[in-house]
Design a protein around this motif. Structure first.
Motif, PDB file in Angstrom:
ATOM      1  N   GLU A 124       5.179   2.011   9.011  1.00  0.00           N
ATOM      2  CA  GLU A 124       4.970   2.487  10.375  1.00  0.00           C
ATOM      3  C   GLU A 124       5.478   1.484  11.408  1.00  0.00           C
ATOM      4  O   GLU A 124       6.041   1.873  12.431  1.00  0.00           O
ATOM      5  CB  GLU A 124       3.478   2.731  10.626  1.00  0.00           C
ATOM      6  N   ARG A 129      -2.382  -0.192  10.401  1.00  0.00           N
ATOM      7  CA  ARG A 129      -1.076   0.432  10.232  1.00  0.00           C
ATOM      8  C   ARG A 129      -0.372  -0.164   9.015  1.00  0.00           C
ATOM      9  O   ARG A 129      -0.755  -1.207   8.507  1.00  0.00           O
ATOM     10  CB  ARG A 129      -0.216   0.196  11.487  1.00  0.00           C
ATOM     11  N   HIS A 189      -2.532  -4.687  14.526  1.00  0.00           N
ATOM     12  CA  HIS A 189      -2.083  -3.490  13.824  1.00  0.00           C
ATOM     13  C   HIS A 189      -2.603  -3.430  12.388  1.00  0.00           C
ATOM     14  O   HIS A 189      -1.925  -2.913  11.512  1.00  0.00           O
ATOM     15  CB  HIS A 189      -0.556  -3.441  13.804  1.00  0.00           C
TER      16      HIS A 189
END
Length: 141
Positions: A13, A9, A6
């Motif tokens: 989030e 991100r 991730h």
């Protein structure tokens, strides 16, 4: 290191709920942590990781990033002194490490491989903190 998937991100989030803006009279540290939650994980530097770990923010996401840095450079000077990120990371609560047993084991291997002179050069209590981290019982899986 599943959480590393991730990197594009932000903590806001990935770790809901999104944090509101800090109060107008918030300290610099509080404002910094709020700002860091809006930065993509892949853009967080060693000092940012040290701050987030020290403040115990979203550790399931932040610890893997910090360990990834430490595997390459265990005594990195994140902000204050050589080894400050490492000492902050090994001080994370055992409950958070229990969720990341593989990372804990990898970091233990790095810590035990550190030269004795490097460990002796850490600030007062540093060697003891590393010893406590390595000596922790393994979590039950």
């Amino acid at each position: 290191m599943n959480h590393l998937l991730h990197l594009d991100r932000t903590l806001d989030e990935l770790d809901p709920p999104r944090w509101t803006l800090p109060a107008a009279d918030a300290t610099r540290l509080v404002r910094t942590v709020h700002e860091l939650r809006r930065v993509r994980l892949g853009e967080l530097g060693p000092a940012d990781l040290r701050t987030l770990v020290a403040q115990r923010v979203a550790l399931p996401y932040v610890l893997p990033l910090a360990v990834r840095r430490l595997l390459d450079e265990p005594l990195i000077d994140a902000y204050f002194y050589e080894g400050d990120l490492l000492l902050t990371v090994v001080g994370a609560p055992a409950a958070d490490w229990a969720l990341l047993p593989d990372l804990s084991a990898r970091l233990c291997a790095v810590v035990t491989a550190l030269p004795e002179a490097a460990v002796a050069g850490l600030p007062h209590g540093g060697a003891e903190a590393l010893g406590h981290f390595v000596a922790r019982p393994e979590p039950l899986r």
